[in-house]
Design an enzyme around this catalytic site. Structure first.
Site, PDB file in Angstrom:
ATOM      1  N   ASP A  30     -72.806   1.704  48.434  1.00  0.00           N
ATOM      2  CA  ASP A  30     -71.613   0.820  47.874  1.00  0.00           C
ATOM      3  C   ASP A  30     -71.941  -0.627  48.613  1.00  0.00           C
ATOM      4  O   ASP A  30     -72.192  -0.593  49.743  1.00  0.00           O
ATOM      5  CB  ASP A  30     -70.362   1.484  48.157  1.00  0.00           C
ATOM      6  CG  ASP A  30     -69.159   0.763  47.571  1.00  0.00           C
ATOM      7  OD1 ASP A  30     -69.090  -0.511  47.957  1.00  0.00           O
ATOM      8  OD2 ASP A  30     -68.618   1.496  46.779  1.00  0.00           O
ATOM      9  N   ILE A  31     -71.735  -1.637  47.943  1.00  0.00           N
ATOM     10  CA  ILE A  31     -71.803  -3.080  48.825  1.00  0.00           C
ATOM     11  C   ILE A  31     -70.607  -3.166  49.746  1.00  0.00           C
ATOM     12  O   ILE A  31     -70.994  -4.297  50.415  1.00  0.00           O
ATOM     13  CB  ILE A  31     -72.239  -3.992  47.694  1.00  0.00           C
ATOM     14  CG1 ILE A  31     -70.730  -4.350  46.864  1.00  0.00           C
ATOM     15  CG2 ILE A  31     -73.059  -4.008  46.802  1.00  0.00           C
ATOM     16  CD1 ILE A  31     -70.632  -5.489  45.988  1.00  0.00           C
ATOM     17  N   HIS A  70     -67.728   5.795  38.403  1.00  0.00           N
ATOM     18  CA  HIS A  70     -68.645   5.991  39.575  1.00  0.00           C
ATOM     19  C   HIS A  70     -67.771   6.993  40.512  1.00  0.00           C
ATOM     20  O   HIS A  70     -66.690   6.796  40.747  1.00  0.00           O
ATOM     21  CB  HIS A  70     -68.778   4.653  40.257  1.00  0.00           C
ATOM     22  CG  HIS A  70     -67.483   3.807  40.235  1.00  0.00           C
ATOM     23  ND1 HIS A  70     -66.854   3.047  39.304  1.00  0.00           N
ATOM     24  CD2 HIS A  70     -67.062   3.481  41.383  1.00  0.00           C
ATOM     25  CE1 HIS A  70     -65.955   2.374  39.927  1.00  0.00           C
ATOM     26  NE2 HIS A  70     -66.042   2.604  41.237  1.00  0.00           N
ATOM     27  N   LEU A  71     -68.736   7.718  40.966  1.00  0.00           N
ATOM     28  CA  LEU A  71     -68.206   8.825  41.948  1.00  0.00           C
ATOM     29  C   LEU A  71     -68.515   8.095  43.484  1.00  0.00           C
ATOM     30  O   LEU A  71     -69.667   7.740  43.788  1.00  0.00           O
ATOM     31  CB  LEU A  71     -69.076   9.985  41.937  1.00  0.00           C
ATOM     32  CG  LEU A  71     -68.730  11.343  43.035  1.00  0.00           C
ATOM     33  CD1 LEU A  71     -67.402  11.809  42.963  1.00  0.00           C
ATOM     34  CD2 LEU A  71     -69.778  12.005  42.966  1.00  0.00           C
ATOM     35  N   HIS A  72     -67.321   8.152  44.044  1.00  0.00           N
ATOM     36  CA  HIS A  72     -67.641   7.701  45.612  1.00  0.00           C
ATOM     37  C   HIS A  72     -68.144   8.837  46.324  1.00  0.00           C
ATOM     38  O   HIS A  72     -67.555   9.713  46.327  1.00  0.00           O
ATOM     39  CB  HIS A  72     -66.187   7.157  46.075  1.00  0.00           C
ATOM     40  CG  HIS A  72     -65.799   5.736  45.749  1.00  0.00           C
ATOM     41  ND1 HIS A  72     -66.263   4.503  46.132  1.00  0.00           N
ATOM     42  CD2 HIS A  72     -65.337   5.464  44.480  1.00  0.00           C
ATOM     43  CE1 HIS A  72     -65.637   3.730  45.345  1.00  0.00           C
ATOM     44  NE2 HIS A  72     -65.198   3.962  44.276  1.00  0.00           N
TER      45      HIS A  72
END
Length: 189
Positions: free
Chosen positions: A69-70, A138-140
């Protein structure tokens, strides 16, 4: 509580304000030319297709990819996305159970590869629209969850964050009860 039906056959049970804000669907569900979800405008589609040279792919198979993740919310914060464009967790149907499981497995595998040994202190989850920054499923993958950065605690513990376990439970229960018609509860109790 209000029940609203999205275009994918999924019903959403949410507080009144959430239904008004989310609408339960992506504009592109009705209009393939909508800018908010069209694949060619989607940064995650570009990453999945390796068209974004600034993003390092950490893991990949024929259906999904994982990258960092950015704007990390924890010491380890990765995203697992499908290569096929899917708007959000509210777009999922009962036949997507294996996709969710596969995404979670890849997230855990990346954590192990990055020397995260305590898999009890992690969080795997999805944000619920309208609380998504990129309209692509999207899965964190967050670890250690006990070391979540202060600024991000609310972001990954509130009503707009649906854990992998909660989503799978809803998808599996509703598949049995409704012959494929899925009801996803968007709120934590």
């Amino acid at each position: 509580m209000t029940q609203s039906k999205g275009t994918s056959g999924i019903s959403f049970i949410c507080p009144e304000h959430f239904v008004r804000m989310a609408g339960g669907k992506c504009d592109s569900d009705n209009n393939q030319d909508s800018d908010d979800c069209v694949e060619e405008n989607c940064i995650f589609c570009k990453i999945a297709n390796r068209d974004d040279p600034s993003t390092e792919i950490l893991a990949e198979d024929e259906d999904i990819v994982c990258f960092q993740d950015i704007d990390p919310g924890a010491p380890h914060h990765y995203l697992v996305i499908p290569k096929k464009h899917v708007h959000s967790c509210l777009s999922l149907q009962a036949d997507d159970i294996n996709l969710v499981k596969k995404m979670a497995d890849m997230g855990r595998d990346v954590l192990k590869a990055r020397n995260v040994t305590n898999l009890e202190d992690i969080s795997l989850g999805f944000h619920v629209p309208p609380y998504i920054t990129v309209p692509h499923l999207h899965l964190h993958v967050l670890a250690p969850f006990s070391q979540l950065f202060k600024w991000s605690r609310c972001k990954y513990t509130a009503i707009w964050y649906l854990t992998e376990e909660m989503l799978l439970k809803e998808l599996m229960e509703d598949k049995k009860e409704n012959n494929g018609h899925v009801t996803i509860a968007c709120c934590h109790v």
